[in-house]
Every structure is written in structure tokens, then in C-alpha cells.
Design an enzyme around this catalytic site. Structure first.
Site, mmCIF file in Angstrom:
data_model
loop_
_atom_site.group_PDB
_atom_site.id
_atom_site.type_symbol
_atom_site.label_atom_id
_atom_site.label_comp_id
_atom_site.label_asym_id
_atom_site.label_seq_id
_atom_site.Cartn_x
_atom_site.Cartn_y
_atom_site.Cartn_z
ATOM 1 C CD GLU A 125 -1.649 -2.407 1.461
ATOM 2 O OE1 GLU A 125 -0.559 -2.551 1.906
ATOM 3 O OE2 GLU A 125 -2.347 -3.615 1.213
ATOM 4 C CG HIS A 162 -11.257 -6.972 5.719
ATOM 5 N ND1 HIS A 162 -10.085 -7.692 6.560
ATOM 6 C CD2 HIS A 162 -11.148 -7.564 4.345
ATOM 7 C CE1 HIS A 162 -9.358 -8.211 5.599
ATOM 8 N NE2 HIS A 162 -10.032 -8.358 4.555
#
Lengths: 325, 359
Positions: A60, A129
């Protein structure tokens, strides 16, 4: 016009941007071949090829850092981070580089880029998540933070984000991706930042929400209407810039306010809204402002998740409380 | 800038010795493929860098500059690396790389202004493709990957060169940058100035690898160790790396062996963590005297010229300091004006508050 859900509306916006602007690059983990973990970029890889819709290594910080370099170099990257909990490894790039380059170079270098991040709970996903970390980004100077709550706004706000000369954090409410359908124009259009929408007019209490909470808040307003309480529902659409004027006008009209966020309670964005209301219009209030929020807990996993996420019942209860005084 | 026949055959294989053209004493160990004109340019730029560096340390001691990170001993590494770059290439450097930045167009006054504590230092003249230096360690290498990638996508021949130290190779961002560059074959030149010290941490405690150059192999790119105090070797290695990038052959890692003979910054005392004898040893391998010895051996050395280069740079830096100090600090109004292209309503409101509160 076609009836689309939020995922399809975002897909349409990305497709139209890729088509009309050769500098637009979509990049992220699994965005190409599989169309993304939520299939939001479905078909774009086939349509525009692997150089425009780029599958990246699982990194990321690398995705955002590379996109930042691309943006300085004249491209318009639209980076996807798969889930909000996965944005933290990129936070150094976002907070130390992306958000600052315009200021630290006094406009010489800029990073016009969009960081799309699916956020929020409600689908029983795995740990990390389900986060709602919008306050972290709203608290980082130099970023715009946008949160659509409808298919129409999702397309228009994303095209506005892509056209924006500065970095935009574009938060996509995971559980609304496919739960709302709406007629969305086929042609490109933009929805301006910093303009809240009154989703339902009312005279008794102002309910202020954004993103996934707008749906719960509209449901709550129906229940309140059945009890004879007229709730005015504001959908903020962007947190930075914030349309404080519309909030203040509405609260001055109703005299009561409930601020709803899914994120944990302490130092959340709702707190900022409460502060603005009390600074600017305390004496128009007939009752203390209420907050309906997630808790200062880690988002519980699937079996207990419902204890965390605010629902219409909690919003109704908070609205009733403001009506007691 | 350099022709292809100068190739030093950069390779992923671990070389037994770092690439060298001039011995420590300034004797050529192989044919010097640069013209006297090029060598004088390199010397002059190194001398300018040193004059700036020493001036900044002096100014900091006088309290006229904020904390300063000197680069004495690393002039060849910086000046040699940027030698093959053109104005269309990008430079993404760290806070210890002022010589590389200046040699590619970033004015002294900008460097000085930043060191006085002023964001306007980060705004070089339009068209200068040198980013303001990264202050955090390691996060900027990937930016050179993105910039190079953008140039590749746009179909240009521009390359991006990034400067970092041995300490930065311990950052996770080093891995991500090298990995992305390798995967996408971006025109990026990674220049590691291995100066053996990351503040107080010696190179052998940053990594268990024998060399930093060998890390390149893991990313599918060539890596080479170079005598970083030999400006000819650095220029030749950089020229090949830049050439590879320009011709679409992807990234290269250069490990330039050098030494931070001074402190980490003007607030640091290296005596607390290292034997300064090593520093004295390295001063004898000085990059400027090495090149001047060679130039003298071929009858091209002019002491007066060298002195005038240093004096001229000293005067340039003095002027830059005067210019920086003459600039009024940003006002309470102005600190709000570069956050976005157009300030948000929140910023405008806060600007009004700041201006009112300040008088």
C-alpha cells in the site's frame, strides 16, 4: 440514464475518466484482472489495458508513493486501497508526502490524485476490513475527504475528485455498494465538494450523517415521522471541505441536532460537527446535541458486529431524547 | 551526455572491488574517459558544494540557520551522480544532498531559505525538476519510481534519480520502491550514498548483507559498488545507469562508498559513538584532492582557479543568505494559502481568526 448501484456508479465514473483523459491511471491490488475485491473496477482492465488499469504488488505504501510520483509527473492516478485497515501502511506516504507537497513547495509541485478506500462495517468481514478512520484523514491538513451515500453522488463526487487539483480521499461505504439503486445519468457530471444535501426536510430535529450512516438515518427519519417528529436529514457528502453553513442553518431552524457516525466515539468527526454547532449557534438549541456513534472498541467480528454499528433504532432513540427538553 | 562506449558493464554480480578510476592518491587505475573540460566542471561543482556546505555549518553556529546536515566528503558521490542528467530528468533527494540538487538547478537561495525555516525554499524556479528534499528517511525513493513511471507512460526519455543513505535501505519503503521499479522497469536510478553512518548506527548494523549493491539482485536489477569518493568512477557508473534507464532497460542501484566525515547534523556529536580516527583516515581519501592530484599530474591544475571557485561560491552563498534573510517571514494570512489550490471554507475561516488574533 440507468438504474445503478454505488459500485456500478463508481465503475461508470472511472470508465468515463479513463476514456476522456489519457493521463488518468487506475492502480491498486487486483484492480485489473479481477476487477477489484468489490468488483468496482470490473471490466476496466479489459477496456483500457494493463497500462491504464494497473495491478500492483501488495504494497500500500508503494501504491500511494508511486501514485504520488505519477501525480507530480503530470498523470492523474486513481489509487485503490482494498480496505480501510490496509490504508495504514500507506499513512506515512499520505500524511508526510501526498498531503504536504503543495505547501512545502508553495504550489510549485502538486499531487492531484484520488485515493479510493472502501470503508466501514456491516458485512461481517474479517478483522481490519471494517474500519471507519475518516477522522484520521480529515485531521490531516492538505487532504480533501469525500464520502458518498448514493449512486448519483458516488459518480458525481468521484468525477469531481478526479478533476480536483489536490489529493482527495474518496471513501466508499462498503455495505452500500449494492444495497441502493438509483437512476444515474450516462454522461459525466460532477457533484461539488462542500455542499451538503438535505435528504429530507423537517422542522423538529436535524439528523446529520454521511456515508453508510445516511441510509440508517433516513430509515430513522421514517420511524420518527410515524411518531409525529419531523426530522431533517443532512447528508454531508464531504467532510473536508465541510458545509458548516447548511448544518448551522438547519439547526437554527429545528433547534435540535443529532450527529451520526459509524466510527468510534472519541475524537470522531461528529465531535467536530458538535463543536461547530455550539460555537456558532449554541443559543438556538432547545436541547443538548446528541451523538450516535460506534464505540471505542475494535469493530467486533461478524457475530457481534451489530452491537457496534449504529442503526435506525439508536438514531431514533437519540432524536427522541432531544425532543424531551 | 557520455557516450555508450564508456560503459563500465554494470552487473548484478558482486564485484570483488568497487569501481574505481582514480586511486586514493589520484593516480589513474584505468584510462580516464572524460575530457579535461568535464573534469574541471566536476571539480568546480564539488568545490562549490564544499564551499556551500562549510558556509552553512558556519552560519548555523552563528545561529543564522536552523539545524544543518553537512555532507562533507560526499561531494564526488553527489556531483558525479548527476553529471549525466539533463534538465528534463527528475531528482528526488534527501536533506543531505544539497550539492546534487544545486548542480541540477535548485538555487542556493532556495536551499538556504529552507534552512532558515521557510517553506518558500521548497519552491525552485519553474521548470526545475528537483523536488524539495525529503526530511523523513526513505519515503521518497518510491516517488522517483512514480515519476519515472509517469515519464515512461508519457513516452518521454526522461529518467528519475533518487538519493538516499545506507540507513534508508533499512526502511520498508526501500523494498517497495526497488520492487515497484523492478516489476514495472521504471527509468529510475537509485543512488545510495553509503557513508557508513546513520546518525550513530554503523553500516554493518543496518544490514547483514555484504554490500548494499547486492540487494539489487533481489529486485531483478543491476547493482554496482562504486568508489564514491572517485568522481570519475561515480560519473561513469551514473552515466551507464542513466543510459540504461533512458533506453528502456529499467532501474539500477548504485552503491557509492563514501564517508560522512562530519556530524549527522550540527546538533550531533559523533565522538559519542565512533572513533574519529576513521574520519581522519577518510579525509585523506578526499574526493577534491584526489581529482586535483590527477589534474596536476596531467598539467591541468590551477590552484588560483580552484581558490576562485570556492571564493565565488562563498560569495554566492553570502548573497543567497542575504536574500533569504531579507525576505519577510510568511504572514499569518500566508500560511493558509498553499494548502490547496483554493482554500476550503474552513481554512478561510481559520485564516480570518489567525489574522484577527495576531493583530
Amino acid at each position: 440514464m440507468a438504474e445503478l448501484n454505488i459500485a456500478q456508479a463508481i465503475n461508470g465514473a472511472l470508465g468515463s475518466a479513463l476514456e476522456s483523459d489519457p493521463t488518468v491511471i487506475v492502480l491498486g491490488e487486483d484492480v485489473g484482472a479481477t476487477g477489484g475485491v468489490f468488483r468496482v473496477t470490473d471490466g476496466l482492465g479489459e477496456r483500457f489495458g494493463p497500462d491504464r488499469v494497473v495491478d500492483t504488488p501488495v504494497a500500500e505504501s508503494g501504491i500511494i508513493g508511486a501514485a504520488f510520483g505519477m501525480a507530480i509527473g503530470g498523470l492523474k492516478p486513481v489509487a485503490e486501497i482494498q480496505f480501510m485497515g490496509f490504508s495504514y501502511p500507506a499513512f506515512d506516504q499520505i500524511a508526510n508526502h501526498v498531503s504536504r507537497i503543495r505547501n512545502r513547495s508553495r504550489h510549485r509541485f502538486t499531487a492531484p490524485m484520488v485515493i479510493r478506500i472502501p470503508y466501514g462495517a456491516g458485512i461481517g468481514a474479517a478483522e481490519h476490513h471494517s474500519e471507519s478512520a475518516e477522522a484520521i484523514y480529515a485531521h490531516t491538513p492538505g487532504l480533501k475527504v469525500v464520502v458518498p451515500a448514493s449512486p448519483y453522488d458516488a459518480k458525481g463526487l468521484l468525477l469531481e475528485a478526479i478533476a480536483d487539483p489536490d489529493p482527495v480521499i474518496f471513501l466508499e461505504p462498503i455495505r452500500l455498494y449494492r444495497s441502493i439503486r438509483q437512476l444515474v445519468p450516462d454522461d459525466p457530471y460532477t457533484v461539488p465538494f462542500g455542499v451538503a444535501e438535505i435528504r429530507r426536510p423537517g422542522n423538529d430535529v436535524t439528523l446529520i450523517a454521511y456515508g453508510a450512516m445516511v441510509k440508517e438515518t433516513l430509515e430513522a427519519s421514517e420511524k420518527l415521522a410515524a411518531e409525529g417528529i419531523g426530522a431533517e436529514v443532512l447528508d454531508l457528502r464531504s467532510l473536508v471541505p465541510l458545509d458548516a453553513d447548511t448544518i448551522i442553518e438547519s439547526v437554527e431552524h429545528t433547534g435540535r441536532a443529532v450527529v451520526i457516525q459509524e466510527a468510534p466515539r472519541t475524537a470522531g468527526f461528529a465531535t467536530e460537527i458538535v463543536s461547530q454547532i455550539q460555537e456558532r449557534t449554541l443559543y438556538s438549541l432547545a436541547a443538548p446535541i446528541q451523538r450516535v456513534t460506534g464505540w471505542d472498541t475494535v469493530v467486533p467480528l461478524r457475530r457481534a458486529e451489530h452491537h457496534f454499528v449504529p442503526d435506525a433504532a439508536r438514531i431514533v432513540a437519540a432524536a427522541r431524547k432531544t425532543m424531551e427538553s | 551526455m557520455l557516450v555508450n562506449k564508456l560503459r563500465c558493464r554494470i552487473t548484478s554480480a558482486v564485484m570483488s572491488e568497487p569501481l574505481q578510476y582514480l586511486s586514493v592518491a589520484g593516480d589513474p587505475v584505468r584510462e580516464i574517459p572524460l575530457s579535461v573540460e568535464d573534469l574541471l566542471l566536476l571539480y568546480g561543482n564539488m568545490a562549490a558544494g564544499r564551499a556551500y556546505d562549510r558556509k552553512c555549518t558556519a552560519l548555523q553556529l552563528q545561529g543564522r540557520l536552523a539545524t544543518y546536515a553537512p555532507f562533507e566528503g560526499q561531494e564526488a558521490a553527489q556531483i558525479g551522480s548527476v553529471f549525466p542528467l539533463t534538465a528534463d530528468d527528475w531528482v528526488v533527494a534527501s536533506y543531505r544532498d544539497a550539492a546534487a540538487m544545486w548542480a541540477t538547478g535548485y538555487p542556493w537561495v532556495n536551499l538556504i531559505l529552507s534552512r532558515t525555516g521557510d517553506e518558500r525554499g521548497g519552491c525552485p524556479p519553474d521548470g526545475v525538476r528537483v523536488l524539495p528534499p525529503s526530511i523523513t528517511v526513505g519515503g521518497h525513493m518510491i516517488h522517483a519510481v512514480g515519476l519515472g513511471w509517469a515519464e515512461k507512460i508519457k513516452g518521454s526519455k526522461s529518467v528519475a534519480m533518487t538519493f538516499f543513505g545506507d540507513g534508508a535501505t533499512s526502511e520498508g519503503d526501500f523494498h517497495e520502491a526497488m520492487n515497484f521499479a523492478g516489476v514495472y522497469g521504471t527509468p529510475t536510478v537509485f543512488v545510495c550514498q553509503n557513508n557508513e553512518w546513520a546518525i550513530s548506527m554503523p553500516r554493518d548494523r543496518q544490514t547483514a548483507s555484504d554490500t548494499i549493491a547486492q540487494k539489487a539482485a533481489a529486485y531483478g536489477m543491476p547493482g554496482i559498488q562504486v568508489d564514491g569518493n572517485d568522481v570519475v568512477a561515480v560519473a561513469i557508473a551514473a552515466a551507464e545507469a542513466v543510459d540504461r534507464a533512458r533506453e528502456g532497460q529499467g532501474p539500477t542501484l548504485l552503491e557509492l562508498l563514501t564517508y560522512r566525515v562530519g556530524p549527522h547534523t550540527t546538533t550531533d556529536d559523533p565522538g559519542r559513538y565512533r572513533d574519529e580516527e576513521a574520519s581522519h583516515q577518510w579525509r585523506r581519501r578526499d574526493p577534491l584532492s584526489r581529482l586535483s592530484a590527477y589534474l596536476a599530474s596531467i598539467g591541468e591544475w590551477d590552484e588560483k582557479w580552484a581558490e576562485s571557485v570556492a571564493a565565488d561560491t562563498g560569495a554566492d552563498v553570502e548573497r543567497a543568505v542575504a536574500e533569504a534573510e531579507a525576505l519577510e517571514p510568511l504572514t499569518s494570512e500566508e500560511i493558509f494559502t498553499a494548502m490547496f489550490a483554493e482554500p476550503t471554507s474552513q481554512l478561510l475561516e481559520q485564516q480570518r481568526m489567525a489574522v484577527t488574533d495576531n493583530g
